[in-house]
Design an enzyme around this catalytic site. Sequence first.
Site, PDB file in Angstrom:
ATOM      1  N   LYS A 131     -10.969  -0.645  -2.196  1.00  0.00           N
ATOM      2  CA  LYS A 131     -10.811  -1.513  -1.031  1.00  0.00           C
ATOM      3  C   LYS A 131     -12.004  -1.247  -0.101  1.00  0.00           C
ATOM      4  O   LYS A 131     -12.423  -0.098  -0.018  1.00  0.00           O
ATOM      5  CB  LYS A 131      -9.513  -1.180  -0.282  1.00  0.00           C
ATOM      6  CG  LYS A 131      -8.237  -1.317  -1.113  1.00  0.00           C
ATOM      7  CD  LYS A 131      -7.049  -0.699  -0.362  1.00  0.00           C
ATOM      8  CE  LYS A 131      -5.828  -0.569  -1.261  1.00  0.00           C
ATOM      9  NZ  LYS A 131      -4.703   0.140  -0.638  1.00  0.00           N
ATOM     10  N   GLU A 141      -0.214  -3.398   4.536  1.00  0.00           N
ATOM     11  CA  GLU A 141      -1.321  -2.425   4.582  1.00  0.00           C
ATOM     12  C   GLU A 141      -1.385  -1.699   5.922  1.00  0.00           C
ATOM     13  O   GLU A 141      -0.962  -2.246   6.935  1.00  0.00           O
ATOM     14  CB  GLU A 141      -2.646  -3.184   4.409  1.00  0.00           C
ATOM     15  CG  GLU A 141      -3.329  -3.000   3.082  1.00  0.00           C
ATOM     16  CD  GLU A 141      -3.817  -1.592   2.785  1.00  0.00           C
ATOM     17  OE1 GLU A 141      -3.899  -0.757   3.693  1.00  0.00           O
ATOM     18  OE2 GLU A 141      -4.130  -1.323   1.616  1.00  0.00           O
ATOM     19  N   ASP A 142      -1.952  -0.492   5.921  1.00  0.00           N
ATOM     20  CA  ASP A 142      -2.141   0.217   7.194  1.00  0.00           C
ATOM     21  C   ASP A 142      -3.615   0.527   7.462  1.00  0.00           C
ATOM     22  O   ASP A 142      -3.925   1.154   8.473  1.00  0.00           O
ATOM     23  CB  ASP A 142      -1.350   1.541   7.219  1.00  0.00           C
ATOM     24  CG  ASP A 142      -2.018   2.586   6.348  1.00  0.00           C
ATOM     25  OD1 ASP A 142      -2.382   2.265   5.201  1.00  0.00           O
ATOM     26  OD2 ASP A 142      -2.196   3.717   6.822  1.00  0.00           O
ATOM     27  N   SER A 186      -2.479   0.766  -4.414  1.00  0.00           N
ATOM     28  CA  SER A 186      -2.938   1.943  -3.663  1.00  0.00           C
ATOM     29  C   SER A 186      -4.252   2.482  -4.204  1.00  0.00           C
ATOM     30  O   SER A 186      -4.536   2.372  -5.393  1.00  0.00           O
ATOM     31  CB  SER A 186      -1.864   3.037  -3.773  1.00  0.00           C
ATOM     32  OG  SER A 186      -2.363   4.276  -3.358  1.00  0.00           O
ATOM     33  N   ALA A 187      -5.027   3.112  -3.319  1.00  0.00           N
ATOM     34  CA  ALA A 187      -6.273   3.757  -3.733  1.00  0.00           C
ATOM     35  C   ALA A 187      -6.018   5.124  -4.367  1.00  0.00           C
ATOM     36  O   ALA A 187      -6.903   5.703  -4.993  1.00  0.00           O
ATOM     37  CB  ALA A 187      -7.180   3.936  -2.518  1.00  0.00           C
ATOM     38  N   LYS A 239      -8.539   7.099   5.935  1.00  0.00           N
ATOM     39  CA  LYS A 239      -7.346   6.354   5.525  1.00  0.00           C
ATOM     40  C   LYS A 239      -7.714   5.148   4.664  1.00  0.00           C
ATOM     41  O   LYS A 239      -8.567   4.348   5.057  1.00  0.00           O
ATOM     42  CB  LYS A 239      -6.530   5.912   6.739  1.00  0.00           C
ATOM     43  CG  LYS A 239      -5.776   7.065   7.356  1.00  0.00           C
ATOM     44  CD  LYS A 239      -4.754   6.603   8.360  1.00  0.00           C
ATOM     45  CE  LYS A 239      -4.025   7.815   8.918  1.00  0.00           C
ATOM     46  NZ  LYS A 239      -3.141   7.461  10.026  1.00  0.00           N
ATOM     47  N   ASP A 241       0.873  -1.158   0.000  1.00  0.00           N
ATOM     48  CA  ASP A 241       0.000   0.000   0.000  1.00  0.00           C
ATOM     49  C   ASP A 241       0.929   1.232   0.000  1.00  0.00           C
ATOM     50  O   ASP A 241       2.128   1.100   0.294  1.00  0.00           O
ATOM     51  CB  ASP A 241      -0.851  -0.052   1.284  1.00  0.00           C
ATOM     52  CG  ASP A 241      -1.710   1.168   1.458  1.00  0.00           C
ATOM     53  OD1 ASP A 241      -2.426   1.523   0.518  1.00  0.00           O
ATOM     54  OD2 ASP A 241      -1.668   1.764   2.553  1.00  0.00           O
ATOM     55  N   LEU A 242       0.415   2.398  -0.349  1.00  0.00           N
ATOM     56  CA  LEU A 242       1.290   3.589  -0.413  1.00  0.00           C
ATOM     57  C   LEU A 242       1.194   4.415   0.875  1.00  0.00           C
ATOM     58  O   LEU A 242       2.108   4.422   1.703  1.00  0.00           O
ATOM     59  CB  LEU A 242       0.923   4.436  -1.635  1.00  0.00           C
ATOM     60  CG  LEU A 242       1.745   5.703  -1.835  1.00  0.00           C
ATOM     61  CD1 LEU A 242       3.211   5.405  -2.058  1.00  0.00           C
ATOM     62  CD2 LEU A 242       1.197   6.506  -3.023  1.00  0.00           C
ATOM     63  N   ASP A 243       0.039   5.075   1.027  1.00  0.00           N
ATOM     64  CA  ASP A 243      -0.121   5.971   2.176  1.00  0.00           C
ATOM     65  C   ASP A 243      -0.136   5.161   3.477  1.00  0.00           C
ATOM     66  O   ASP A 243      -0.980   4.290   3.651  1.00  0.00           O
ATOM     67  CB  ASP A 243      -1.428   6.758   2.016  1.00  0.00           C
ATOM     68  CG  ASP A 243      -1.753   7.582   3.247  1.00  0.00           C
ATOM     69  OD1 ASP A 243      -0.812   8.002   3.942  1.00  0.00           O
ATOM     70  OD2 ASP A 243      -2.946   7.794   3.515  1.00  0.00           O
ATOM     71  N   THR A 255       1.403  10.113   3.688  1.00  0.00           N
ATOM     72  CA  THR A 255       0.718  11.207   2.990  1.00  0.00           C
ATOM     73  C   THR A 255      -0.562  11.605   3.717  1.00  0.00           C
ATOM     74  O   THR A 255      -1.160  12.628   3.378  1.00  0.00           O
ATOM     75  CB  THR A 255       0.382  10.815   1.527  1.00  0.00           C
ATOM     76  OG1 THR A 255      -0.079   9.474   1.518  1.00  0.00           O
ATOM     77  CG2 THR A 255       1.578  10.944   0.617  1.00  0.00           C
TER      78      THR A 255
HETATM   79  P1  B16 Z   1      -6.011  10.448  -3.875  1.00  0.00           P
HETATM   80  P2  B16 Z   1      -3.542   4.283   0.025  1.00  0.00           P
HETATM   81  C1  B16 Z   1      -5.246   6.331  -0.062  1.00  0.00           C
HETATM   82  O1  B16 Z   1      -3.968   5.814  -0.274  1.00  0.00           O
HETATM   83  C2  B16 Z   1      -5.274   7.222   1.186  1.00  0.00           C
HETATM   84  O2  B16 Z   1      -5.017   6.435   2.341  1.00  0.00           O
HETATM   85  C3  B16 Z   1      -6.621   7.853   1.310  1.00  0.00           C
HETATM   86  O3  B16 Z   1      -6.661   8.700   2.451  1.00  0.00           O
HETATM   87  C4  B16 Z   1      -6.925   8.662   0.034  1.00  0.00           C
HETATM   88  O4  B16 Z   1      -8.205   9.246   0.095  1.00  0.00           O
HETATM   89  C5  B16 Z   1      -6.825   7.729  -1.178  1.00  0.00           C
HETATM   90  O5  B16 Z   1      -5.547   7.132  -1.205  1.00  0.00           O
HETATM   91  C6  B16 Z   1      -7.070   8.448  -2.484  1.00  0.00           C
HETATM   92  O6  B16 Z   1      -6.020   9.348  -2.714  1.00  0.00           O
HETATM   93  O7  B16 Z   1      -6.880  11.573  -3.480  1.00  0.00           O
HETATM   94  O8  B16 Z   1      -4.549  10.809  -3.977  1.00  0.00           O
HETATM   95  O9  B16 Z   1      -6.489   9.756  -5.146  1.00  0.00           O
HETATM   96  O10 B16 Z   1      -3.480   4.129   1.503  1.00  0.00           O
HETATM   97  O11 B16 Z   1      -4.547   3.343  -0.650  1.00  0.00           O
HETATM   98  O12 B16 Z   1      -2.189   4.230  -0.632  1.00  0.00           O
HETATM   99 MG    MG Z   2      -2.799   3.171   3.370  1.00  0.00          MG
END
Ligand code: B16
Ligand code: MG
Length: 217
Positions: A145, A169-170, A114-115, A45, A9-11, A17
């Site tokens: 997810k 994942e977090d 990542s989302a 998150k 996962d990224l964030d 982030t």
């Molecule tokens: P964006 P992850 C997610 O990243 C974030 O945890 C979540 O807070 C955010 O809304 C989502 O990405 C979308 O991000 O606005 O940059 O498209 O944890 O799946 O890496």
């Molecule tokens: Mg995350």
Amino acid sequence: MSNKAFIFDLDGVIVDTAKYHFLAWKELADSLGFDFTEDQNELLKGVSRVRSLEILLGIGNVQLSQVEKDKYLQEKNKQYLSYIEKMDTREILPGIPELLSFLKAEKIPFALGSASKNARLILENLKLLDDFDAIVDGNDVSTAKPDPEVFLIAAERLGKDPKDCIVIEDAFAGVQAANSAGMTSVAIGDPEVLRGADYNLMSTKELTVTLARQLMN
Ligand code: B16
Ligand code: MG
């Protein structure tokens, strides 16, 4: 040689982030006239951008038209990007550089799942974009997810069986997605929140080479 692969996962795993998402959402909440706290930010998150706005508007009890929602989504992302643009390699979370170097040296493939629709830009700023064997982000999926789609696409692009993939994942939704995909789930954060993970770690610092070897056995 191991047949395993890793999906990150990224964030919250590669980089924090969430603090920038928080600042950008808070500015939006302020402009709409309600308060938004760091505790409430936990709810966002791992959640998609569109769903995050719905949750935020629910907190403020604000109703908007679709046109207004689209405008605020754009504004929030513009603000978020202004923070992201300043990121550099110093923001990579502890333990991650060593783990990625080990995986590269051992030729164990790894993907991003990542989302975020900004994932490539973030990885570029962290100088990690070329290290990943596959990148699957918010632009590639039709279902967010806890649906397993993002991780199943990652496994397919890596040419791996889902059962041979280890997901880091977090977010609870991410752990659920990994479990539904039939993968091994490693959760970073509060085990009370991240229930049902195969492994629970408190911090990315615990993602050591020793643990990686253990996970692959
Ligand atoms: P964006 P992850 C997610 O990243 C974030 O945890 C979540 O807070 C955010 O809304 C989502 O990405 C979308 O991000 O606005 O940059 O498209 O944890 O799946 O890496
Ligand atoms: Mg995350």
